[in-house]
Write a protein that holds these residues in place. Structure first.
Motif, PDB file in Angstrom:
ATOM      1  N   UNK A  18       6.670 -10.472 -17.884  1.00  0.00           N
ATOM      2  CA  UNK A  18       7.310  -9.977 -16.146  1.00  0.00           C
ATOM      3  C   UNK A  18       5.891  -8.673 -16.362  1.00  0.00           C
ATOM      4  N   UNK A  19       5.224  -8.104 -15.330  1.00  0.00           N
ATOM      5  CA  UNK A  19       4.589  -7.351 -14.891  1.00  0.00           C
ATOM      6  C   UNK A  19       5.176  -5.621 -15.269  1.00  0.00           C
ATOM      7  N   UNK A  20       6.369  -5.627 -15.527  1.00  0.00           N
ATOM      8  CA  UNK A  20       7.186  -4.352 -15.143  1.00  0.00           C
ATOM      9  C   UNK A  20       8.213  -3.985 -16.317  1.00  0.00           C
ATOM     10  N   UNK A  21       8.616  -2.859 -16.384  1.00  0.00           N
ATOM     11  CA  UNK A  21       9.007  -2.602 -17.674  1.00  0.00           C
ATOM     12  C   UNK A  21      10.557  -2.675 -17.593  1.00  0.00           C
ATOM     13  N   UNK A  34      -7.487  -8.909 -24.914  1.00  0.00           N
ATOM     14  CA  UNK A  34      -7.106  -9.035 -24.302  1.00  0.00           C
ATOM     15  C   UNK A  34      -6.749  -8.443 -23.379  1.00  0.00           C
ATOM     16  N   UNK A  35      -5.532  -9.036 -23.356  1.00  0.00           N
ATOM     17  CA  UNK A  35      -4.167  -8.453 -22.479  1.00  0.00           C
ATOM     18  C   UNK A  35      -4.788  -6.928 -21.885  1.00  0.00           C
ATOM     19  N   UNK A  36      -4.706  -6.431 -22.951  1.00  0.00           N
ATOM     20  CA  UNK A  36      -4.979  -5.236 -22.885  1.00  0.00           C
ATOM     21  C   UNK A  36      -6.142  -4.668 -22.547  1.00  0.00           C
ATOM     22  N   UNK A  37      -6.807  -4.814 -23.149  1.00  0.00           N
ATOM     23  CA  UNK A  37      -8.276  -4.463 -22.973  1.00  0.00           C
ATOM     24  C   UNK A  37      -8.743  -4.962 -20.978  1.00  0.00           C
ATOM     25  N   UNK A  38      -8.215  -6.226 -20.964  1.00  0.00           N
ATOM     26  CA  UNK A  38      -8.290  -6.591 -19.422  1.00  0.00           C
ATOM     27  C   UNK A  38      -7.737  -5.378 -18.211  1.00  0.00           C
ATOM     28  N   UNK A  39      -6.447  -4.474 -18.830  1.00  0.00           N
ATOM     29  CA  UNK A  39      -5.664  -3.875 -17.583  1.00  0.00           C
ATOM     30  C   UNK A  39      -6.136  -3.121 -17.775  1.00  0.00           C
ATOM     31  N   UNK A  40      -6.542  -2.326 -19.078  1.00  0.00           N
ATOM     32  CA  UNK A  40      -7.642  -0.932 -19.358  1.00  0.00           C
ATOM     33  C   UNK A  40      -8.512  -0.777 -18.381  1.00  0.00           C
ATOM     34  N   UNK A  71      -6.081   1.303 -10.102  1.00  0.00           N
ATOM     35  CA  UNK A  71      -4.386   2.600 -10.634  1.00  0.00           C
ATOM     36  C   UNK A  71      -3.136   1.645 -10.501  1.00  0.00           C
ATOM     37  N   UNK A  72      -3.752  -0.051 -11.024  1.00  0.00           N
ATOM     38  CA  UNK A  72      -2.313   0.167 -11.479  1.00  0.00           C
ATOM     39  C   UNK A  72      -2.140  -0.896 -12.470  1.00  0.00           C
ATOM     40  N   UNK A  73      -1.381  -1.679 -12.674  1.00  0.00           N
ATOM     41  CA  UNK A  73      -1.344  -2.644 -14.094  1.00  0.00           C
ATOM     42  C   UNK A  73      -1.244  -1.979 -15.582  1.00  0.00           C
ATOM     43  N   UNK A  74      -0.441  -0.402 -14.770  1.00  0.00           N
ATOM     44  CA  UNK A  74      -0.585   0.241 -16.063  1.00  0.00           C
ATOM     45  C   UNK A  74       0.476  -0.321 -17.050  1.00  0.00           C
ATOM     46  N   UNK A 129       0.255  -1.334 -21.824  1.00  0.00           N
ATOM     47  CA  UNK A 129       0.968  -0.389 -22.885  1.00  0.00           C
ATOM     48  C   UNK A 129       1.523  -1.347 -23.750  1.00  0.00           C
ATOM     49  N   UNK A 130       2.155  -2.441 -23.070  1.00  0.00           N
ATOM     50  CA  UNK A 130       2.816  -3.727 -23.453  1.00  0.00           C
ATOM     51  C   UNK A 130       2.486  -4.446 -24.086  1.00  0.00           C
ATOM     52  N   UNK A 131       1.415  -4.884 -24.571  1.00  0.00           N
ATOM     53  CA  UNK A 131       1.022  -5.104 -25.692  1.00  0.00           C
ATOM     54  C   UNK A 131       1.283  -4.170 -27.199  1.00  0.00           C
ATOM     55  N   UNK A 132       0.760  -3.522 -27.478  1.00  0.00           N
ATOM     56  CA  UNK A 132       0.994  -2.337 -28.231  1.00  0.00           C
ATOM     57  C   UNK A 132       2.777  -2.363 -28.694  1.00  0.00           C
TER      58      UNK A 132
END
Length: 360
Positions: free
Chosen positions: A171-174, A225-231, A238-241, A245-248
């Motif tokens: 899921x793309x949200x907390x 890959x997920x974390x770097x791509x999202x960065x 300005x999205x995908x924050x 964080x989630x992969x960490x």
């Protein structure tokens, strides 16, 4: 007559490696050397995030070692007492020493003081709070694992895995109830996974050394890959924050599969019963003390920042190769110093215990 269980040197080495990895995590995070929301994307931070992805799984692995060893259905009050005594010794001891030398403010509220006096109940060390709960319930968990069939145990692990890891990963949200791996529910899952591996072994594709290594590095690669791509996406949109964080998070699905791969890799290592094995067994009991010292509320985040200032390194000015050489050297230094301190604490506790036995 009961024979004393000899700890496997390979698993004790994993305990040491895990604590070194935890130390590296603290240095990377508090040195601002990873990609997080608000950080500029740089080559150094990309490399830092890759190193972070390799180290995040060690937290779960450290917990799994306890679940792997714990086979007793009896509640061991003495073990729990020793854990609590060690935690309280460092929680209060470090605070009192720092207050005496003027390194922390002498005035504090009762609530603030309670963090040091009641470290488990006040969450001074989040890891200890969850770990103590796991140790209290360990006899029940061990008894349950021994009595249920394999299918039932797999079902329980699968259910916990979906609740703790799968949903928050896809899921793309907390999620409101996502503890990010800082809670007892996640430790319960890790305990059961380790107990399953002890009783039934790993799936065939991961039972070999090659399969275990691929599981670890492959899972870490996905997280990175997920974390770097999202960065990069966050920098543009300005999205995908959350995906940054989630992969960490410790309970991120691929962090958990990586921890299983690391666990199985070290389980397959054979260390000859020579001086090396004896040295590993003598150092591994000190790892918990290493954690309690470096994660004390009065020392963290200060010590990584102080060491960086003394060494004159920063993510803005230091070349990446030199910076990461400092990170590894700093982690080793902190580990050695904290181990030496806990070794002295161990001698003190043993001396007090022998004195109490003589008086009885």
């Amino acid at each position: 007559m009961k024979t004393k269980t000899v700890r496997q040197a390979n698993m004790e080495l994993l305990r040491i490696v895990s604590m070194l990895g935890i130390t590296i995590l603290h240095i990377l995070y508090w040195s601002d050397a990873i990609l997080l929301e608000g950080n500029t994307v740089t080559g150094l931070r990309i490399a830092g995030s890759v190193l972070e992805s390799l180290c995040v799984p060690v937290v779960a692995t450290y917990v799994m070692i306890s679940g792997y060893y714990d086979t007793s259905e009896e509640f061991r009050a003495s073990r729990l007492f020793h854990i609590l005594a060690k935690v309280w010794f460092y929680s209060m001891g470090i605070h009192l020493v720092l207050r005496t030398v003027g390194a922390v403010p002498p005035k504090e509220s009762i609530w603030e003081l309670a963090r040091y006096v009641l470290p488990v109940m006040m969450g001074h060390y989040w890891f200890v709070t969850a770990f103590v709960m796991m140790e209290v319930l360990a006899p029940l968990l061990v008894a349950a694992v021994k009595r249920v069939d394999r299918r039932t145990l797999r079902g329980v692990i699968g259910g916990l895995l979906i609740y703790e890891c799968v949903l928050k990963t896809i899921l793309p949200f907390q999620l409101t109830q996502d503890g990010q791996g800082y809670d007892f529910g996640f430790f319960l899952l890790l305990f059961l996974i380790a107990a399953y591996l002890r009783q039934y072994g790993a799936p065939k594709r991961f039972s070999s050394m090659k399969g275990a290594v691929l599981l670890y590095f492959g899972s870490c690669a996905v997280s990175a890959i997920v974390q770097i791509s999202a960065s990069f996406l966050h920098a543009k949109t300005g999205s995908f924050s959350y995906l940054m964080d989630a992969p960490f998070h410790y309970n991120y699905l691929f962090a958990v599969t990586a921890s299983c791969g690391l666990f199985l890799t070290f389980r397959g290592i054979r260390i000859p019963e020579k001086r090396g094995a004896r040295l590993i067994r003598s150092l591994s009991p000190l790892t918990f003390g290493v954690y309690l010292i470096q994660c004390h509320a009065d020392l963290l985040p200060g010590w990584p920042q102080v060491l960086a200032e003394r060494a004159g390194v920063s993510v803005q000015t230091t070349p990446a190769p030199l910076f990461f050489l400092w990170v590894l050297g700093c982690a080793l230094l902190v580990y050695i110093v904290c181990s030496a301190v806990d070794g002295l604490r161990h001698l003190l506790f043993d001396g007090v215990e022998r004195l109490c036995r003589k008086k009885q």
